[in-house]
Design an enzyme around this catalytic site. Structure first.
Site, PDB file in Angstrom:
ATOM      1  N   GLY A  45       1.013  -1.038   0.780  1.00 12.74           N
ATOM      2  CA  GLY A  45       0.433   0.207   0.074  1.00 12.74           C
ATOM      3  C   GLY A  45       0.984   1.079   0.017  1.00 12.74           C
ATOM      4  O   GLY A  45       2.045   1.322   0.701  1.00 12.74           O
ATOM      5  N   GLN A  50       3.013  10.047   1.098  1.00 13.98           N
ATOM      6  CA  GLN A  50       4.097   9.533   1.013  1.00 13.98           C
ATOM      7  C   GLN A  50       5.037   9.855  -0.130  1.00 13.98           C
ATOM      8  O   GLN A  50       6.046   9.265  -0.064  1.00 13.98           O
ATOM      9  CB  GLN A  50       3.995   8.080   1.175  1.00 13.98           C
ATOM     10  CG  GLN A  50       3.455   6.988   2.729  1.00 13.98           C
ATOM     11  CD  GLN A  50       3.430   6.123   2.322  1.00 13.98           C
ATOM     12  OE1 GLN A  50       2.293   5.210   2.094  1.00 13.98           O
ATOM     13  NE2 GLN A  50       4.467   4.918   2.921  1.00 13.98           N
ATOM     14  N   CYS A 107       5.924  -0.169   7.086  1.00 18.41           N
ATOM     15  CA  CYS A 107       4.931   0.969   6.342  1.00 18.41           C
ATOM     16  C   CYS A 107       6.599   2.321   5.077  1.00 18.41           C
ATOM     17  O   CYS A 107       8.030   1.892   5.833  1.00 18.41           O
ATOM     18  CB  CYS A 107       5.464   2.124   7.423  1.00 18.41           C
ATOM     19  SG  CYS A 107       3.730   4.195   6.580  1.00 18.41           S
ATOM     20  N   LEU A 108       6.584   2.059   4.327  1.00 20.89           N
ATOM     21  CA  LEU A 108       7.262   2.532   3.352  1.00 20.89           C
ATOM     22  C   LEU A 108       7.831   3.844   3.300  1.00 20.89           C
ATOM     23  O   LEU A 108       9.083   3.984   3.203  1.00 20.89           O
ATOM     24  CB  LEU A 108       6.734   2.795   1.929  1.00 20.89           C
ATOM     25  CG  LEU A 108       6.104   1.557   1.396  1.00 20.89           C
ATOM     26  CD1 LEU A 108       6.088   1.743  -0.418  1.00 20.89           C
ATOM     27  CD2 LEU A 108       7.245   0.465   1.204  1.00 20.89           C
ATOM     28  N   HIS A 149      -4.608   1.345   7.159  1.00 24.49           N
ATOM     29  CA  HIS A 149      -3.058   1.758   7.189  1.00 24.49           C
ATOM     30  C   HIS A 149      -3.163   3.099   6.522  1.00 24.49           C
ATOM     31  O   HIS A 149      -2.817   4.174   6.719  1.00 24.49           O
ATOM     32  CB  HIS A 149      -2.412   0.740   7.354  1.00 24.49           C
ATOM     33  CG  HIS A 149      -0.827   1.622   7.906  1.00 24.49           C
ATOM     34  ND1 HIS A 149       0.393   0.872   8.344  1.00 24.49           N
ATOM     35  CD2 HIS A 149      -0.221   2.448   6.047  1.00 24.49           C
ATOM     36  CE1 HIS A 149       1.366   1.887   8.046  1.00 24.49           C
ATOM     37  NE2 HIS A 149       1.613   2.419   6.874  1.00 24.49           N
ATOM     38  N   GLU A 150      -3.891   2.401   5.079  1.00 22.69           N
ATOM     39  CA  GLU A 150      -3.385   3.538   4.447  1.00 22.69           C
ATOM     40  C   GLU A 150      -4.568   5.182   4.374  1.00 22.69           C
ATOM     41  O   GLU A 150      -3.463   6.221   4.232  1.00 22.69           O
ATOM     42  CB  GLU A 150      -3.138   3.324   2.615  1.00 22.69           C
ATOM     43  CG  GLU A 150      -2.742   2.351   2.300  1.00 22.69           C
ATOM     44  CD  GLU A 150      -0.735   2.287   2.703  1.00 22.69           C
ATOM     45  OE1 GLU A 150      -0.936   2.978   2.238  1.00 22.69           O
ATOM     46  OE2 GLU A 150      -0.122   1.776   2.734  1.00 22.69           O
ATOM     47  N   HIS A 153      -2.867   7.254   6.602  1.00 21.69           N
ATOM     48  CA  HIS A 153      -2.422   8.305   6.223  1.00 21.69           C
ATOM     49  C   HIS A 153      -2.396   9.745   5.186  1.00 21.69           C
ATOM     50  O   HIS A 153      -2.278  11.065   5.582  1.00 21.69           O
ATOM     51  CB  HIS A 153      -1.298   7.827   4.804  1.00 21.69           C
ATOM     52  CG  HIS A 153      -0.132   7.072   5.135  1.00 21.69           C
ATOM     53  ND1 HIS A 153       1.432   7.188   5.584  1.00 21.69           N
ATOM     54  CD2 HIS A 153       0.193   5.200   4.415  1.00 21.69           C
ATOM     55  CE1 HIS A 153       1.677   6.913   6.479  1.00 21.69           C
ATOM     56  NE2 HIS A 153       1.266   5.859   5.733  1.00 21.69           N
TER      57      HIS A 153
HETATM   58 ZN   LIG Z   1       3.074   3.700   5.879  1.00 18.06          ZN
END
Ligand SMILES: [Zn+2]
Length: 188
Positions: A45, A50, A107-108, A149-150, A153
């Protein structure tokens, strides 16, 4: 990699995303670049914040995830291959409050940092795709976790905000180092 992924604690990660009102070729292009960036980074995701843009848009691809979960999309159960990678625009999530499920997340924007997060196991989500078509998705397990989660963000919320104090305390040194690196990189 087509787009640059920003790391904690770049200020953009705390910005609430603007609702998307215009569905045009530029948006489709952006969604495609987001998917490429997510695939390159090996993530399941990725949210617009991000890659430095505060918008209500994220992408998800669970085809490679080794987990069991179920879903209903627009009243049917199409195979994942038919609708993934998927772009989720302006999501409105309704979680089933119980049961909650606790699982490790990454998380990226937090390379190499993972920690347990409790979240509702099942959700319903209303959203539009990158062409503006509305959809209704019911899902559970990793699918529901990934979308939550996304969607967090998109509202400037990070997984560390939802971690138990103990889990967070263990991650504190790694988070502090990452903050420093991000700040140093911003100065260059
Ligand atoms: Zn994340």
């Amino acid at each position: 990699m087509p787009l640059q992924i920003v790391h904690y604690d770049d200020p953009i990660l705390r910005k609430k995303g603007e609702k998307i009102k215009t569905f045009d070729p530029a948006l489709v292009r952006f969604a495609t670049e987001m998917v490429e960036t997510m695939h390159e980074a090996g993530g399941i995701g990725l949210a617009a914040q991000q890659v430095g843009r505060a918008l209500q848009l994220c992408v998800v691809d669970l085809r490679s995830a080794h987990a069991e979960f179920s879903w209903r999309l627009d009243g049917a159960q199409p195979p994942l291959e038919l609708f993934m990678p998927m772009t989720i625009v302006n999501p409105e999530i309704t979680p089933e409050p119980l049961p909650e499920d606790i699982a490790e997340e990454g998380c990226l924007s937090f390379p190499d940092i993972r920690g347990e997060v409790a979240r509702p196991e099942t959700i319903a989500v209303k959203f539009k795709d990158e062409r503006g078509t509305p959809h209704l998705l019911h899902c559970d397990g990793l699918f529901a976790r990934c979308i939550q989660h996304e969607a967090d963000h998109l509202n400037g919320v990070l997984f560390i905000d939802r971690m138990d104090k103990k889990v967070l305390a263990e991650l504190e040194p790694a988070n502090r180092d990452l903050k420093k690196q991000t700040r140093a990189a911003a100065k260059d």
